[in-house]
Design an enzyme around this catalytic site. Structure first.
Site, PDB file in Angstrom:
ATOM      1  N   ARG A 164       0.824  -1.212   0.000  1.00  0.00           N
ATOM      2  CA  ARG A 164       0.000   0.000   0.000  1.00  0.00           C
ATOM      3  C   ARG A 164       0.856   1.259   0.000  1.00  0.00           C
ATOM      4  O   ARG A 164       0.517   2.257  -0.630  1.00  0.00           O
ATOM      5  CB  ARG A 164      -0.931  -0.021   1.215  1.00  0.00           C
ATOM      6  CG  ARG A 164      -1.854   1.181   1.312  1.00  0.00           C
ATOM      7  CD  ARG A 164      -2.785   1.064   2.518  1.00  0.00           C
ATOM      8  NE  ARG A 164      -3.842   0.091   2.321  1.00  0.00           N
ATOM      9  CZ  ARG A 164      -3.920  -1.078   2.944  1.00  0.00           C
ATOM     10  NH1 ARG A 164      -2.974  -1.442   3.805  1.00  0.00           N
ATOM     11  NH2 ARG A 164      -4.917  -1.890   2.718  1.00  0.00           N
ATOM     12  N   TYR A 165       1.947   1.247   0.744  1.00  0.00           N
ATOM     13  CA  TYR A 165       2.841   2.395   0.847  1.00  0.00           C
ATOM     14  C   TYR A 165       4.136   2.084   0.104  1.00  0.00           C
ATOM     15  O   TYR A 165       4.579   0.936   0.060  1.00  0.00           O
ATOM     16  CB  TYR A 165       3.157   2.691   2.315  1.00  0.00           C
ATOM     17  CG  TYR A 165       1.932   2.927   3.162  1.00  0.00           C
ATOM     18  CD1 TYR A 165       1.264   4.149   3.133  1.00  0.00           C
ATOM     19  CD2 TYR A 165       1.437   1.925   3.989  1.00  0.00           C
ATOM     20  CE1 TYR A 165       0.143   4.367   3.915  1.00  0.00           C
ATOM     21  CE2 TYR A 165       0.317   2.129   4.779  1.00  0.00           C
ATOM     22  CZ  TYR A 165      -0.328   3.352   4.745  1.00  0.00           C
ATOM     23  OH  TYR A 165      -1.444   3.564   5.507  1.00  0.00           O
TER      24      TYR A 165
ATOM     25  N   ARG B 133       7.229   0.043   2.087  1.00  0.00           N
ATOM     26  CA  ARG B 133       7.001  -1.089   2.978  1.00  0.00           C
ATOM     27  C   ARG B 133       5.857  -1.964   2.478  1.00  0.00           C
ATOM     28  O   ARG B 133       4.971  -1.503   1.766  1.00  0.00           O
ATOM     29  CB  ARG B 133       6.709  -0.630   4.404  1.00  0.00           C
ATOM     30  CG  ARG B 133       5.549   0.341   4.532  1.00  0.00           C
ATOM     31  CD  ARG B 133       5.709   1.134   5.834  1.00  0.00           C
ATOM     32  NE  ARG B 133       4.627   2.072   6.082  1.00  0.00           N
ATOM     33  CZ  ARG B 133       4.567   3.298   5.572  1.00  0.00           C
ATOM     34  NH1 ARG B 133       5.519   3.716   4.751  1.00  0.00           N
ATOM     35  NH2 ARG B 133       3.574   4.112   5.873  1.00  0.00           N
TER      36      ARG B 133
ATOM     37  N   CYS C 183      -4.083 -17.465  14.788  1.00  0.00           N
ATOM     38  CA  CYS C 183      -3.661 -16.679  15.948  1.00  0.00           C
ATOM     39  C   CYS C 183      -3.810 -17.522  17.210  1.00  0.00           C
ATOM     40  O   CYS C 183      -4.571 -18.500  17.230  1.00  0.00           O
ATOM     41  CB  CYS C 183      -4.512 -15.418  16.090  1.00  0.00           C
ATOM     42  SG  CYS C 183      -4.363 -14.249  14.724  1.00  0.00           S
TER      43      CYS C 183
ATOM     44  N   CYS D 250      -9.589 -11.998  18.157  1.00  0.00           N
ATOM     45  CA  CYS D 250     -10.247 -10.794  18.660  1.00  0.00           C
ATOM     46  C   CYS D 250     -11.583 -10.622  17.958  1.00  0.00           C
ATOM     47  O   CYS D 250     -11.695 -10.820  16.747  1.00  0.00           O
ATOM     48  CB  CYS D 250      -9.368  -9.566  18.405  1.00  0.00           C
ATOM     49  SG  CYS D 250      -7.697  -9.716  19.064  1.00  0.00           S
TER      50      CYS D 250
ATOM     51  N   CYS E 163     -11.582  -8.051  14.955  1.00  0.00           N
ATOM     52  CA  CYS E 163     -10.506  -8.175  13.974  1.00  0.00           C
ATOM     53  C   CYS E 163     -10.956  -7.760  12.581  1.00  0.00           C
ATOM     54  O   CYS E 163     -11.994  -8.216  12.087  1.00  0.00           O
ATOM     55  CB  CYS E 163     -10.001  -9.616  13.943  1.00  0.00           C
ATOM     56  SG  CYS E 163      -8.669  -9.875  12.752  1.00  0.00           S
TER      57      CYS E 163
ATOM     58  N   ARG F 125      -9.502  -8.628   9.896  1.00  0.00           N
ATOM     59  CA  ARG F 125      -9.264  -9.748   8.989  1.00  0.00           C
ATOM     60  C   ARG F 125     -10.075 -10.983   9.397  1.00  0.00           C
ATOM     61  O   ARG F 125      -9.723 -12.106   9.043  1.00  0.00           O
ATOM     62  CB  ARG F 125      -7.769 -10.097   8.943  1.00  0.00           C
ATOM     63  CG  ARG F 125      -6.907  -9.008   8.303  1.00  0.00           C
ATOM     64  CD  ARG F 125      -5.559  -9.538   7.857  1.00  0.00           C
ATOM     65  NE  ARG F 125      -4.782  -8.464   7.256  1.00  0.00           N
ATOM     66  CZ  ARG F 125      -3.669  -7.959   7.778  1.00  0.00           C
ATOM     67  NH1 ARG F 125      -3.210  -8.442   8.908  1.00  0.00           N
ATOM     68  NH2 ARG F 125      -3.029  -6.972   7.174  1.00  0.00           N
TER      69      ARG F 125
ATOM     70  N   ASP G 289     -12.091  -0.597  12.873  1.00  0.00           N
ATOM     71  CA  ASP G 289     -12.373  -0.746  11.446  1.00  0.00           C
ATOM     72  C   ASP G 289     -13.801  -1.228  11.224  1.00  0.00           C
ATOM     73  O   ASP G 289     -14.433  -1.815  12.110  1.00  0.00           O
ATOM     74  CB  ASP G 289     -11.386  -1.733  10.819  1.00  0.00           C
ATOM     75  CG  ASP G 289      -9.966  -1.202  10.804  1.00  0.00           C
ATOM     76  OD1 ASP G 289      -9.781  -0.045  10.393  1.00  0.00           O
ATOM     77  OD2 ASP G 289      -9.046  -1.939  11.222  1.00  0.00           O
TER      78      ASP G 289
ATOM     79  N   ASP H  40      -7.969   3.879   9.477  1.00  0.00           N
ATOM     80  CA  ASP H  40      -7.677   3.306   8.170  1.00  0.00           C
ATOM     81  C   ASP H  40      -8.828   3.653   7.240  1.00  0.00           C
ATOM     82  O   ASP H  40      -9.970   3.235   7.472  1.00  0.00           O
ATOM     83  CB  ASP H  40      -7.508   1.788   8.269  1.00  0.00           C
ATOM     84  CG  ASP H  40      -6.083   1.347   8.012  1.00  0.00           C
ATOM     85  OD1 ASP H  40      -5.536   1.757   6.970  1.00  0.00           O
ATOM     86  OD2 ASP H  40      -5.525   0.613   8.841  1.00  0.00           O
TER      87      ASP H  40
ATOM     88  N   LYS I 296      -3.714   4.770   6.245  1.00  0.00           N
ATOM     89  CA  LYS I 296      -3.993   5.381   7.544  1.00  0.00           C
ATOM     90  C   LYS I 296      -3.918   6.894   7.459  1.00  0.00           C
ATOM     91  O   LYS I 296      -3.087   7.447   6.735  1.00  0.00           O
ATOM     92  CB  LYS I 296      -2.986   4.896   8.593  1.00  0.00           C
ATOM     93  CG  LYS I 296      -3.043   3.425   8.906  1.00  0.00           C
ATOM     94  CD  LYS I 296      -2.017   3.086   9.989  1.00  0.00           C
ATOM     95  CE  LYS I 296      -1.995   1.592  10.240  1.00  0.00           C
ATOM     96  NZ  LYS I 296      -1.469   0.842   9.066  1.00  0.00           N
TER      97      LYS I 296
END
Length: 365
Positions: free
Chosen positions: A96-97, A100, A109, A113, A116, A118, A279, A316, A323
């Site tokens: 995206r950037y 990075r 995981c 959460c 989440c 995702r 999100d 985001d 962001k």
């Protein structure tokens, strides 16, 4: 006198197990079964031990225990709320950037959460990790783009990998000349601190690149003695740490809770980095605050704690636009004009201090 043998708690993955341990209501079981059929559930013994089953508003439970509200999706909630797919040139990579990339190695995981972003890509029926072919293609993409300075290992949680495999991956990435930083996003030191042993810490260090570890925690109670020891092992090895948190209704959406969390991070030698606005993931509206609430909390936090304890409050932008800082503004222009010259004079600003008082800058002479 005979002794009583207690069966140790293992990771809880089924709603029936949550009910049996007093962490969920039997009345909610039919709905929770529906939630678990769609979204992954896992509560480790370390996390389960933090939950007060007598507190219906327990801030740890709200993060990890499924709720019937997750079955209700709002119209603006999307399966890919921050637009990862729009910036994924090859499987496992999000670029995206310019400097990075995210490298999504695994889709599992230690805990899952409830907020989440995702959540649609992990859990029942989903792949657990990249195939070898996809992994090789991802490395080839990173090698072919010399502008990539930082690789961020995410998922899932990369510290769910074995130390041996993680060490191999770290070496592969560090072997790319233009990659200088490897950042690892994880919840493991909080959720399963026993995984942070000497072999895991050794796997985090690699020749040719600098490792950073970003810890995700949302409430100071998550920074247990064992979690702090796990973080200390990482920092003592010379690996710097930063924090990530999500602003969550009923968890940390008041200034006292956020203050305690940020101070806890700093005490652990972890620099507060990001406070994410929630999100727009499906079934998470019951955990989101408004942006105005987040800005007010950040405004009040500014005057209460050291600059070391100040995270960046970010949102985001849906659709993959990245962001953006969302914190309160303390400056507003007050244009000053010179009547004699009928031309704009020096721009003066109103500045709000941490007490809420307004000042002019530069001050009037």
């Amino acid at each position: 006198m005979s002794s009583i043998n207690f069966k140790p708690i293992t990771t809880l993955r089924e709603p029936t197990e949550l009910v049996a341990h007093g962490l969920a209501s039997v009345e909610d079981l039919p709905d929770l079964e529906k939630v678990a059929a769609r979204y992954a559930v896992a509560v480790t013994p370390d996390v389960a031990a933090l939950i007060d089953p007598d507190d219906p508003q327990d801030p740890i439970a709200r993060q990890y225990i499924p709720q019937p509200e997750e079955l209700v999706a709002q119209p603006n909630e999307k399966p890919d709320p921050i637009g990862d797919d729009a910036h994924s040139p090859v499987s496992g990579v999000v670029h995206r950037y310019p400097d990075r990339v995210l490298f999504k190695l695994v889709h599992v995981c230690a805990v899952y959460c409830r907020f989440c972003f995702r959540r649609e890509t992990v859990g029942p029926g989903k792949a657990t990790a990249l195939s070898q072919g996809a992994y090789d293609n991802a490395l080839a993409y990173i090698r072919a783009h010399p502008e990539i300075w930082e690789v961020i290992l995410t998922g899932g949680d990369p510290l769910m990998l074995s130390p041996r495999r993680l060490g191999e991956i770290m070496a592969d990435i560090a072997g790319i000349d233009h990659v200088r930083i490897i950042r690892i996003h994880t919840r493991v030191p909080v959720a399963e601190p026993s995984r942070i042993g000497t072999e895991m810490v050794a796997a985090l260090k690699v020749r040719g690149a600098t490792t950073w570890v970003a810890l995700h925690a949302n409430h100071v109670r998550e920074l247990t003695r064992k979690a702090r020891a796990a973080c200390a092992a990482i920092v003592d090895a010379g690996i710097p740490m930063v924090s990530q948190s999500v602003l969550l209704r009923g968890v940390n959406d008041d200034v006292a809770a956020l203050e305690a969390l940020m101070r806890g991070f700093v005490e652990c030698r972890i620099k507060p980095y990001y406070l994410h606005h929630g999100d727009l993931a499906p079934g998470t509206s019951h955990l989101r605050t408004t942006l105005e609430q987040g800005q007010e909390i950040m405004r009040r936090l500014r005057g209460r704690v050291s600059g070391l304890c100040q995270p960046d409050y970010v949102v985001d932008i849906p659709g993959g636009h990245g962001k953006a800082p969302a914190g309160p503004s303390y400056l507003s222009p007050e244009n000053s004009f010179s009547p004699e010259r009928e031309q704009p004079g020096e721009t003066r600003y109103r500045i709000v201090d941490y007490c809420g008082d307004v000042h002019l800058y530069p001050p009037e002479s």
